[in-house]
Design an enzyme around this catalytic site. Structure first.
Site, PDB file in Angstrom:
ATOM      1  N   LYS A  26       0.903  -1.162   0.000  1.00 25.25           N
ATOM      2  CA  LYS A  26       0.000   0.000   0.000  1.00 25.25           C
ATOM      3  C   LYS A  26       0.935   1.203   0.000  1.00 25.25           C
ATOM      4  O   LYS A  26       1.617   1.471   1.001  1.00 25.25           O
ATOM      5  CB  LYS A  26      -0.895  -0.049   1.239  1.00 25.25           C
ATOM      6  CG  LYS A  26      -1.425   1.290   1.762  1.00 25.25           C
ATOM      7  CD  LYS A  26      -2.438   1.944   0.845  1.00 25.25           C
ATOM      8  CE  LYS A  26      -3.068   3.174   1.507  1.00 25.25           C
ATOM      9  NZ  LYS A  26      -2.171   4.350   1.567  1.00 25.25           N
ATOM     10  N   GLY A  36       4.807   4.215  10.619  1.00 21.67           N
ATOM     11  CA  GLY A  36       3.973   5.418  10.557  1.00 21.67           C
ATOM     12  C   GLY A  36       3.481   5.802  11.931  1.00 21.67           C
ATOM     13  O   GLY A  36       4.180   5.620  12.937  1.00 21.67           O
ATOM     14  N   SER A  37       2.260   6.324  11.977  1.00 24.42           N
ATOM     15  CA  SER A  37       1.746   6.889  13.229  1.00 24.42           C
ATOM     16  C   SER A  37       1.296   5.786  14.193  1.00 24.42           C
ATOM     17  O   SER A  37       0.962   4.672  13.785  1.00 24.42           O
ATOM     18  CB  SER A  37       0.568   7.809  12.931  1.00 24.42           C
ATOM     19  OG  SER A  37      -0.510   7.041  12.419  1.00 24.42           O
ATOM     20  N   ARG A  38       1.245   6.164  15.442  1.00 21.52           N
ATOM     21  CA  ARG A  38       0.764   5.238  16.471  1.00 21.52           C
ATOM     22  C   ARG A  38      -0.699   4.883  16.219  1.00 21.52           C
ATOM     23  O   ARG A  38      -1.090   3.722  16.315  1.00 21.52           O
ATOM     24  CB  ARG A  38       0.913   5.942  17.825  1.00 21.52           C
ATOM     25  CG  ARG A  38       0.620   5.113  19.024  1.00 21.52           C
ATOM     26  CD  ARG A  38       1.133   5.891  20.212  1.00 21.52           C
ATOM     27  NE  ARG A  38       0.799   5.298  21.470  1.00 21.52           N
ATOM     28  CZ  ARG A  38       1.421   5.611  22.611  1.00 21.52           C
ATOM     29  NH1 ARG A  38       2.390   6.489  22.614  1.00 21.52           N
ATOM     30  NH2 ARG A  38       1.077   5.054  23.737  1.00 21.52           N
ATOM     31  N   GLY A  82      -2.323   4.907  13.367  1.00 25.21           N
ATOM     32  CA  GLY A  82      -2.418   4.045  12.187  1.00 25.21           C
ATOM     33  C   GLY A  82      -1.995   2.621  12.512  1.00 25.21           C
ATOM     34  O   GLY A  82      -2.687   1.656  12.165  1.00 25.21           O
ATOM     35  N   GLY A  83      -0.877   2.485  13.203  1.00 24.39           N
ATOM     36  CA  GLY A  83      -0.378   1.150  13.562  1.00 24.39           C
ATOM     37  C   GLY A  83      -1.368   0.404  14.442  1.00 24.39           C
ATOM     38  O   GLY A  83      -1.639  -0.785  14.225  1.00 24.39           O
ATOM     39  N   GLU A 122       6.069  -0.143  13.271  1.00 22.97           N
ATOM     40  CA  GLU A 122       7.024   0.717  13.962  1.00 22.97           C
ATOM     41  C   GLU A 122       6.366   2.082  14.059  1.00 22.97           C
ATOM     42  O   GLU A 122       6.001   2.662  13.042  1.00 22.97           O
ATOM     43  CB  GLU A 122       8.312   0.762  13.140  1.00 22.97           C
ATOM     44  CG  GLU A 122       9.455   1.343  13.912  1.00 22.97           C
ATOM     45  CD  GLU A 122      10.134   2.396  13.110  1.00 22.97           C
ATOM     46  OE1 GLU A 122      10.768   2.070  12.109  1.00 22.97           O
ATOM     47  OE2 GLU A 122       9.986   3.571  13.496  1.00 22.97           O
ATOM     48  N   CYS A 149      12.401   8.387  12.989  1.00 19.32           N
ATOM     49  CA  CYS A 149      11.837   7.667  14.136  1.00 19.32           C
ATOM     50  C   CYS A 149      12.830   7.622  15.287  1.00 19.32           C
ATOM     51  O   CYS A 149      12.459   7.391  16.427  1.00 19.32           O
ATOM     52  CB  CYS A 149      11.402   6.274  13.722  1.00 19.32           C
ATOM     53  SG  CYS A 149      12.377   5.594  12.410  1.00 19.32           S
ATOM     54  N   GLU A 205       5.710  11.588  21.606  1.00 21.17           N
ATOM     55  CA  GLU A 205       6.483  11.942  20.411  1.00 21.17           C
ATOM     56  C   GLU A 205       5.861  13.164  19.715  1.00 21.17           C
ATOM     57  O   GLU A 205       4.654  13.218  19.501  1.00 21.17           O
ATOM     58  CB  GLU A 205       6.497  10.773  19.416  1.00 21.17           C
ATOM     59  CG  GLU A 205       7.310  11.079  18.163  1.00 21.17           C
ATOM     60  CD  GLU A 205       7.212   9.989  17.093  1.00 21.17           C
ATOM     61  OE1 GLU A 205       8.249   9.642  16.538  1.00 21.17           O
ATOM     62  OE2 GLU A 205       6.094   9.503  16.825  1.00 21.17           O
TER      63      GLU A 205
END
Ligand code: NAP
Length: 520
Positions: free
Chosen positions: A182, A239-241, A243-244, A263, A300, A389
């Site tokens: 993606k 990516g973002s927290r 999203g993950g 991650e 990161c 973050e």
């Protein structure tokens, strides 16, 4: 030469709906319009990956390695075309992107060597003991096999090294897994160029075209469909927290749950030990600002939190950091969304009463301005917002009352990718006491360097406890990343005629564990 198409198992597909790529520095729309991937594109890509999987997994390792090297060569051959498009879409400078291209092809070549080395199969043989009492011991032989098709989400902050042919894709292909990417909507042109290079390598190698697909889009529903597709067996994401965590939820809610290697979020604490600070406060202050502002702080491993004891040396460090900030230019950030999230993050820290140490230069609306704040250890512990973050060139210096408070802050932190100690020999005793805390906290412990450099090697861990990653037992950088996409299979009393060749008795080109002992 870009078409704005998605690559579904060798076919470039256009679509009815489109989205726009933007020049990061100006916000201007870029040509061409990009086809929004559809649920049908995802389903077809996954079906083709599943169909190609047995043939790709069975490919002799020399051929799998040759394919990875060919992908690297095709990406290298894109040269300036790739760099220029990535510069437009990401706003990252030319030297950084050329370096990132080198890292991307270097990773593919390292994984090619790893495939040939064969150690990743974890081969083990336990010979039978037929006359063991009271029961005979069976013959058991083990190797690791590919999981199956892997979904990879391209990362915004590494348009090459953690995107279409980045570390997740390279490690999945090395493991023998077909890949459906993606693409990140911030750099679809870069993604298309790299996908074209992979397709050329697939064709030249005579592989099934379902080995790799790229589907672009801007809707969460597309990534959700990919994770939920029953043919996908694992997910790689940076990516973002939010999203993950969303993808972890989708993966866990499937009728057949699958692992997500996400991650996400890390503030990478850096500890300045007293003796080292005393001898090098000024140099450390300048190096800290250089690290936190590298690539507009969009790493990161950015040093988001710095811990030191209060005192004269720390004041010298803070003054040096403030002075260094004055020469940090404003840098273009990756996307308007990341820029506005950064601005909100800065507002939150300032709004919670942190003292501003200094800022870098201000720039256009597309730019992020470097910020450094300071708070006391007590304030940091009282206010969880300081530990979150803020993705961009910002950092907080926490001045602690004593080493006990500093240790307590580290103990209270969420999981991290890295934890760093700057120390002189006179600090070693105090640092030794911190080591068990840091081992519990982070995937990589660093001495006397800054966390933003990540070597791609065999012993690298780019991982860490949640929320640094969704699974702290893994790494997304380095050859150990291949392990995420493998599964052990044990063969009990299987006749030699049916065993994989690598598990037969006799000399082996690959290191194996035979009856407990390692031997070649
Ligand atoms: P992101 O919003 O997490 O998006 C990354 C990818 O995941 C995109 O392809 C996105 O596609 C997809 N996605 C996100 N949420 C999803 C959901 N709920 N369901 C399905 N797919 C989803 O990350 P980003 O765009 O790179 O940047 C946003 C923020 O992420 C940054 O401000 C920063 O805080 C953080 N970030 C952190 C790191 C890090 O290394 N720690 C790196 C990059 C970004 P769609 O949006 O098209 O669905």
């Amino acid at each position: 030469m870009l078409t704005g198409s998605n690559l579904v198992a060798g076919a470039w597909r256009t679509g009815a709906a489109h989205f726009t790529a933007y020049e990061a520095a100006t916000g201007a729309a870029l040509e061409p319009a990009f086809a929004q991937g559809t649920a049908a594109d995802i389903a077809d890509a996954c079906a083709a990956a599943a169909a190609a999987q047995p043939a790709y997994a069975a490919l002799p390792h020399t051929e799998r390695a040759a394919f990875l090297r060919l992908v690297a060569a095709k990406i290298d051959a894109l040269g300036e075309t790739l760099t220029q498009r990535a510069m437009l879409e990401s706003g990252l400078p030319e030297a950084r992107l050329n370096g990132e291209r080198g890292r991307t092809v270097g990773q593919l070549r390292l994984f090619a060597e790893e495939v040939e080395n064969g150690g990743w199969q974890g081969l083990r043989i336990d010979h039978a003991i037929p006359d063991r009492a009271p029961l005979p011991k069976p013959d058991l032989r083990m190797r690791k096999v590919p999981l199956g098709p892997v979904a990879v989400f391209g990362a915004s902050n590494f348009p090459l090294a953690f995107s279409v042919a980045g570390g997740d894709t390279a490690s999945a292909l090395a493991a023998g897994c077909c890949v459906v990417v993606k693409g990140h909507p911030a750099h679809p042109g870069t993604s298309e160029l790299v996908a074209g290079a992979i397709l050329a390598a697939i064709r030249e190698s005579g592989l099934p075209e379902g080995v790799f697909s790229l589907v672009n889009g801007t809707e969460n529903a597309l990534g959700e469909a990919l994770v939920k597709d029953p043919r996908i067996t694992a997910v790689g994401f940076t990516g973002s927290r939010a999203g993950g965590i969303a993808l972890m939820g989708h993966a866990a809610a499937r009728p057949v749950p699958i692992p997500v290697y996400a991650e996400m979020s890390s503030v990478n604490p850096v500890v300045l030990m007293p003796a080292r600070l005393e001898e090098a406060a000024e140099a450390l202050g300048a190096a800290y600002v250089e690290s936190l502002s590298l690539g507009a702080g969009q790493f990161c491993t950015n040093p988001g939190i710095l811990l030191a004891l209060g005192g004269e040396a720390t004041q010298r460090f803070i003054a040096a950091a403030a002075a260094a900030l004055e020469s940090v230019p404003a840098q273009t950030m990756l996307t308007a969304g990341i820029r506005s999230a950064y601005a909100k993050g800065i507002e939150t820290i300032a709004g919670q009463g942190a003292t501003l140490v200094g800022t870098g230069a201000d720039g256009s609306a597309a730019c992020g301005r470097a910020h450094v704040f300071t708070v006391s250890g007590a304030d940091f512990r009282a206010n969880p917002a300081f530990g979150h973050e803020v993705f961009g060139p910002s950092s907080i210096i926490v001045t602690c009352a004593d080493m006990d408070e500093l240790a307590a802050i580290l103990e209270g932190m969420e999981g991290q990718l890295t934890a760093t100690l700057h120390m002189a020999p006179a600090d070693y005793n105090a640092a030794r006491a911190l080591m068990p805390i840091l081992e519990g906290l982070a995937g990589r412990i660093i001495a006397n360097a800054w966390p933003t450099g990540v070597e791609v090697t065999h012993a690298m861990v780019h991982g860490g406890p949640f929320p640094a990653t969704s699974d702290g037992r893994s790494t997304s950088v380095g050859t150990l990343a291949i392990d995420r996409f493998l599964r052990p299979v044990s063969y009990q009393d299987i006749p030699a005629a049916l065993l994989p060749k690598v598990l037969l008795d006799g000399p082996s080109a690959v290191l194996r564990r035979v009856d407990g002992a390692y031997e070649a």
